[in-house]
Design an enzyme around this catalytic site. Structure first.
Site, short mmCIF file in Angstrom:
data_model
loop_
_atom_site.label_atom_id
_atom_site.label_comp_id
_atom_site.label_asym_id
_atom_site.label_seq_id
_atom_site.Cartn_x
_atom_site.Cartn_y
_atom_site.Cartn_z
N GLU A 265 0.88 -1.16 0.00
CA GLU A 265 0.00 0.00 0.00
C GLU A 265 0.91 1.20 0.00
O GLU A 265 1.72 1.36 0.92
CB GLU A 265 -0.90 -0.07 1.24
CG GLU A 265 -2.07 0.85 1.18
CD GLU A 265 -2.02 1.86 2.29
OE1 GLU A 265 -2.27 1.50 3.43
OE2 GLU A 265 -1.67 3.03 1.98
N CYS A 302 -2.51 7.87 4.76
CA CYS A 302 -2.59 7.48 3.35
C CYS A 302 -3.89 7.95 2.72
O CYS A 302 -3.98 8.04 1.50
CB CYS A 302 -2.44 5.97 3.22
SG CYS A 302 -3.13 5.09 4.59
P1 NAP Z 1 9.55 3.80 3.31
O1 NAP Z 1 10.74 4.63 3.10
O2 NAP Z 1 8.92 3.21 2.11
O3 NAP Z 1 9.93 2.64 4.35
C1 NAP Z 1 9.01 1.65 4.75
C2 NAP Z 1 9.75 0.35 4.99
O4 NAP Z 1 10.21 -0.16 3.76
C3 NAP Z 1 10.98 0.50 5.87
O5 NAP Z 1 11.09 -0.65 6.65
C4 NAP Z 1 12.10 0.60 4.87
O6 NAP Z 1 13.34 0.16 5.39
C5 NAP Z 1 11.64 -0.32 3.78
N1 NAP Z 1 12.17 0.09 2.48
C6 NAP Z 1 12.08 1.32 1.92
N2 NAP Z 1 12.70 1.33 0.73
C7 NAP Z 1 13.18 0.07 0.53
C8 NAP Z 1 13.93 -0.55 -0.51
N3 NAP Z 1 14.29 0.12 -1.60
N4 NAP Z 1 14.26 -1.84 -0.37
C9 NAP Z 1 13.88 -2.53 0.73
N5 NAP Z 1 13.20 -2.00 1.75
C10 NAP Z 1 12.84 -0.70 1.66
O7 NAP Z 1 8.40 4.61 4.05
P2 NAP Z 1 8.47 5.53 5.35
O8 NAP Z 1 9.79 5.45 5.99
O9 NAP Z 1 7.31 5.16 6.16
O10 NAP Z 1 8.20 6.98 4.82
C11 NAP Z 1 8.87 7.55 3.72
C12 NAP Z 1 7.81 8.12 2.77
O11 NAP Z 1 6.88 7.11 2.44
C13 NAP Z 1 6.94 9.22 3.33
O12 NAP Z 1 7.56 10.47 3.26
C14 NAP Z 1 5.73 9.11 2.47
O13 NAP Z 1 5.93 9.80 1.26
C15 NAP Z 1 5.59 7.66 2.19
N6 NAP Z 1 4.60 6.98 3.04
C16 NAP Z 1 3.38 6.77 2.52
C17 NAP Z 1 2.42 6.13 3.29
C18 NAP Z 1 1.06 5.89 2.76
O14 NAP Z 1 0.29 5.25 3.45
N7 NAP Z 1 0.73 6.32 1.58
C19 NAP Z 1 2.70 5.70 4.58
C20 NAP Z 1 3.97 5.92 5.08
C21 NAP Z 1 4.90 6.55 4.28
P3 NAP Z 1 14.36 1.15 6.14
O15 NAP Z 1 14.14 0.84 7.57
O16 NAP Z 1 15.70 0.76 5.66
O17 NAP Z 1 13.97 2.54 5.77
#
Ligand code: NAP
Length: 525
Positions: A265, A302
């Site tokens: 999601e 979200c």
């Molecule tokens: P994220 O960067 O996507 O991280 C979520 C999880 O996925 C973390 O455990 C992260 O590991 C892992 N991950 C991220 N990129 C990866 C990759 N390339 N390969 C493997 N694992 C990966 O999300 P976030 O930290 O929650 O927030 C960052 C951005 O995501 C926000 O600024 C927002 O734009 C978006 N977000 C959207 C929603 C939504 O519901 N639409 C919710 C939350 C966030 P690590 O621990 O290494 O980072």
């Protein structure tokens, strides 16, 4: 309870030895103890081996016992008391009522899945009795039930430290389906994750379940996360986060010798349509509702209403003026992490510099670090259609109003939208025909359509759909909230001409589980 910084591999508290993360209190930017060293490749492998060893035993637990396990997790989470609340607040900057509410929702979610498991409808039992006399060919006895996919990797979400994290919706639905779960904790709230992880481990023990039913790993997504997704014993993935993160996991899962489903999601801007009669008669109330929904939780949902679509004219001008006044007065709020704050600033900054949009107003500044301000922008339909960047999710309290010259532009803008979790219609009786004309397009675009409400606030119930076409999710056929989320982790198996003694209980002639089967095309009472 003292936090240890240890992972949980089954019941075993084990310290990682890769680079450690520490939670940051986003209200102060101060690191919180303890450090959480990341898991090694061997530790990921141990957790997967344990989960695989647990699978065959766990998947055949009686429905009542599995339901009791889910209830025991809820009980154990509640028993953590204030320590959980205080740690979650410190790690996320979220206020007390929000964290208390989220704990309630998490436990209610687990208990709702317990009820679902007991009812057994999800087994979707279908029986087509043998027809040995059928001409020209006899028919065999055919029986179908759903079986769990296997161990599931769950990535905890940053924005729901309880309800979409270690024992959140993905974990609850996978466990309900009969799948062992390995959680990759989100680095923003490792202490909260450890507390909840230990609560789950206690429930595993209390219910005398195989020890590999649950594991909790710390570490980076690119190392621990990808290693988990690539392990051949993992059979599905649940994820909530960024579009780039979700896509990376989908690619890794597809590149395996045995590809597996990833339920990611990711990103949604949740368009809100203001139809003319509604805008004319209650524009001020709509502006109040909109700004309340936009700024709730610093906009870190979200389902945040990031896009408003309406016909230009005096009524929309009044709506914008009222909303601008409210946004201007809205206080800054602490965002979840420095990373999310920086990403929000960049997104808002890029839109402010985009010639296709104009900034209407900015909310109050805050004191201290990571203070997210609300923002309102406007654009014209033709500019929105011309510039794909205007559809990018700004994860925070920022929204873009698209002013359309006529109904045809509203139609074009709607058709141009990417996939969404929600689409909201504000309408009065006089707007019904116009709304009806948009519905076929909206059904193609979004997982949940709302009338005269606001998209934030997602009910956990049987009818909920929290999903939608890409990029809202990676698989539009499912939901990640509500009891239908269990279906993501199941697959059908058909048993042909089995002797009764070999059949699983759900399929036996005597129907010992008293399931409402589809028997020769008729649903049993
Ligand atoms: P994220 O960067 O996507 O991280 C979520 C999880 O996925 C973390 O455990 C992260 O590991 C892992 N991950 C991220 N990129 C990866 C990759 N390339 N390969 C493997 N694992 C990966 O999300 P976030 O930290 O929650 O927030 C960052 C951005 O995501 C926000 O600024 C927002 O734009 C978006 N977000 C959207 C929603 C939504 O519901 N639409 C919710 C939350 C966030 P690590 O621990 O290494 O980072």
């Amino acid at each position: 309870m003292t936090l240890t910084g240890n992972m949980l591999i089954g019941p075993h508290a084990i310290c990682g030895s890769r680079e450690a993360i520490r939670a940051i209190n986003p209200a102060t930017d101060q690191p919180l103890e303890p450090a959480y060293p990341g898991g090694t490749a061997e530790q990921v492998e141990q957790a997967c081996a344990l989960a695989w060893a647990a699978f065959d035993g766990y998947r055949e637990t009686p429905l009542g016992a599995r339901a009791e396990f889910l209830e025991a997790i809820a009980d154990e989470i509640e028993a953590l008391g204030d320590e959980l609340i205080e740690r979650a607040m410190a790690e996320t900057g979220l206020p007390l009522p929000r964290i208390q509410g989220e704990r309630g929702r998490t436990c209610q979610q687990l208990r709702t899945f317990a009820r679902t498991v007991r009812a057994g409808e999800w087994l979707d039992v279908r029986v087509d009795l043998a027809q040995p006399q059928r001409q020209p060919l006899p028919r065999a006895d055919l029986r179908q039930r759903q079986v769990p996919l296997g161990p599931v990797a769950v990535f905890g979400a940053s924005n729901f430290p309880l309800a979409f994290s270690v024992a959140g919706g993905d974990t609850a639905s996978a466990l309900a389906a009969g799948c062992p779960v390995i959680v990759k904790a989100h680095g923003a709230h490792p202490g909260t994750s450890e507390l909840v992880g230990r609560a789950v481990a206690r429930a595993v023990k209390k219910c005398d379940l195989p020890e590999g039913v649950f594991s909790l790993l710390f570490g980076s997504g690119r190392e621990v996360g990808i290693a988990l997704v690539c392990d051949p014993r993992i059979k599905a993935v649940g994820f909530t986060g960024s579009r780039s993160g979700g896509i990376a996991l989908c690619k890794a899962a597809q590149a395996r010798p045995e590809p597996i489903p990833v339920y990611a999601e990711m990103s949604s801007i949740n368009p809100v349509f203001l139809f003319p009669a509604a805008l004319q008669t209650r524009g001020e109330g709509l502006a109040q509702g909109f700004v309340a929904s936009l700024t709730q939780g610093a906009g870190q949902f979200c389902t945040n209403p990031g896009l408003v679509i309406a016909r230009q004219g005096p009524a929309l001008d009044d709506f914008i003026a009222t909303a601008a006044g409210l946004v201007h007065r809205s206080p800054a709020q602490t965002m979840l992490t420095p990373g999310i704050f920086n990403a929000y600033q960049q997104g808002v900054g890029a839109l402010a510099e985009n010639a296709h949009a104009q900034r209407v107003v900015t909310g109050q500044t805050g004191t201290g670090p990571n203070q997210g301000q609300a923002h309102l922008f406007v654009t014209r339909a033709q500019d929105f259609l011309a510039d794909q960047h205007l559809q990018a999710e700004m994860f925070g309290a920022a929204s873009l109003i698209v002013q359309c010259a006529n109904d045809e532009e509203i139609r074009q803008v709607t058709e141009h939208l990417e996939g969404q979790l929600t689409a909201t219609l504000h309408l009065d009786d006089a707007d019904l025909d116009q709304a009806r004309a948009l519905l076929p397009t909206l059904e193609r675009k979004a997982g949940r359509l709302l009338v005269n409400g606001w998209p934030t606030g997602v009910e956990v119930c049987d009818a909920m759909v929290h999903g939608g076409p890409f990029p809202a999710t990676s698989d539009p056929r499912t939901t990640s909230v509500g009891t239908a989320a269990i279906l993501r982790f199941l697959r059908p198996v058909c048993y042909q001409d089995f002797p009764d003694t070999l059949l699983p209980a759900a399929l036996k002639h005597s129907n010992p589980l008293q399931l409402r089967r589809l028997l020769d095309g008729q649903r049993e009472a």
